[in-house]
Design an enzyme around this catalytic site. Sequence first.
Site, PDB file in Angstrom:
ATOM      1  N   THR A   1      34.247  38.890  45.296  1.00  0.00           N
ATOM      2  CA  THR A   1      33.949  37.476  45.044  1.00  0.00           C
ATOM      3  C   THR A   1      32.546  37.388  44.432  1.00  0.00           C
ATOM      4  OG1 THR A   1      33.276  37.260  47.375  1.00  0.00           O
ATOM      5  CG2 THR A   1      35.502  36.555  46.801  1.00  0.00           C
TER       6      THR A   1
ATOM      7  N   LYS B   1      34.907  44.524  50.206  1.00  0.00           N
ATOM      8  CA  LYS B   1      34.160  43.464  49.560  1.00  0.00           C
ATOM      9  C   LYS B   1      33.336  42.766  50.619  1.00  0.00           C
ATOM     10  CE  LYS B   1      34.764  39.503  49.369  1.00  0.00           C
ATOM     11  NZ  LYS B   1      34.216  38.290  50.099  1.00  0.00           N
TER      12      LYS B   1
ATOM     13  N   THR C   1      32.499  37.707  56.236  1.00  0.00           N
ATOM     14  CA  THR C   1      33.302  37.555  55.036  1.00  0.00           C
ATOM     15  C   THR C   1      33.355  38.889  54.329  1.00  0.00           C
ATOM     16  OG1 THR C   1      32.686  35.294  54.698  1.00  0.00           O
ATOM     17  CG2 THR C   1      33.634  36.364  52.852  1.00  0.00           C
TER      18      THR C   1
ATOM     19  N   ASN D   1      24.851  29.791  47.069  1.00  0.00           N
ATOM     20  CA  ASN D   1      25.679  29.077  48.041  1.00  0.00           C
ATOM     21  C   ASN D   1      25.629  27.564  47.896  1.00  0.00           C
ATOM     22  OD1 ASN D   1      26.988  31.033  50.067  1.00  0.00           O
ATOM     23  ND2 ASN D   1      24.954  31.883  49.713  1.00  0.00           N
TER      24      ASN D   1
END
Length: 404
Positions: free
Chosen positions: A154, A180, A191, A399
């Site tokens: 990502t 990832k 994540t 973000n």
Amino acid sequence: MLEIKNNTNKYQIIDFTWPNGYYSDGLHAGLRKVKKDMGWIYSEIPAQAAGTYTTNQFQAAPTKLTKQTINQDHQLQAIIMNSAIANSCTGHQGELDALATQKLTAAKLGISPELVGVASTGLIGENLPMDIIKNGINQLELTDNTNVTSAVLTTDKHTKTISVQLNIDDKIVTISGFCKGSGMIHPKMATMLGFVMTDANIQDGLLQQILNTEVDSTFNQITVDGDTSTNDMVVTMANGMANNQELTTDSQDYPKFVSAFHEVLSQLAQDIAEDGEGSTKLVEVNVHNAASHSDGQKVAKAIVGSNLVKSAIFGEDPNWGRIVAAIGQTDATVDIEHTFIWLNGLSLVEDSHAADYSEEEMKQSLSNNKITIDVDLNSGSESGQAWGCDLTYNYVRINATYKS
């Protein structure tokens, strides 16, 4: 090829390659604007499987489905993944979509749906566009390319891969992993998606035991920003196609295999910490002479997780008071009169007071891409280790605009 030695255990880190019997592919299906966004990994035969999963209460549909699938018979033959839509907080429809993805993949491969794991990452709260998912699955092939390692990314800046080989019973065993992870990274899963494949022949049930232990000392010892997500998992498969004698805890080569498996997870964990969103420096903390291993791990995580420590490292400011404060916030046993701290080998704190160090030399050391902090708690003989990164302006920029 680099040979790594761990006491009497020997293994080699090699160029990334799939173990015997594994195939994969990755492509741009159209879930994202440009980047590869779908991929899979496949074993010629059903493989023993194990997994660990996010502790976030809002566990995503694909994560729950994969956990249920593995828990049935502890076997997988394939994992399908996408890196655009998390399929999290999508209610009953999300569960149906995860099941449909599993069945579509099984049909394409000609295997049972109960042998297919499903992994997703990306935006939370959006439903999967199943027409794109179906078309992507139909385009995937069984190849020896490594496209899947980039198809899971990502905000990552680069792929994260490692392959290790070792000799067991005169058979070459390969362990290969990719993952990832860049943001929303914190201990107890984050994540991140991690996949480890091996052709080792391992006793039923043992793979889960190994994974649980090694995840605790690797992936659960990294932090980027203190947030955990809804989709995270580490899944490992062992198809036995190296044809070694079955590994058990009593096998002579068992410690060697565990050591190599640890190396794979440790390097992947450090790669995630180094690639933290907006980061410029990898931070490693080593705690020495702790009262217990738990204390050592706790203190190490507290230091790499402190936003004040992370900000100081970004600013190349040897503000050791922030490190001491992070240690003191834990409930670990600490000799508060005789604590020692080193930064990249330079003495920073002696007996809980400032050491006689050169500010210029210390600041120069902080300009390195890797910062190593060593702490002596003077309270026992145990140790701990954790990894993180600095906190930069760019983290906020990334973000603040993630969805848009």
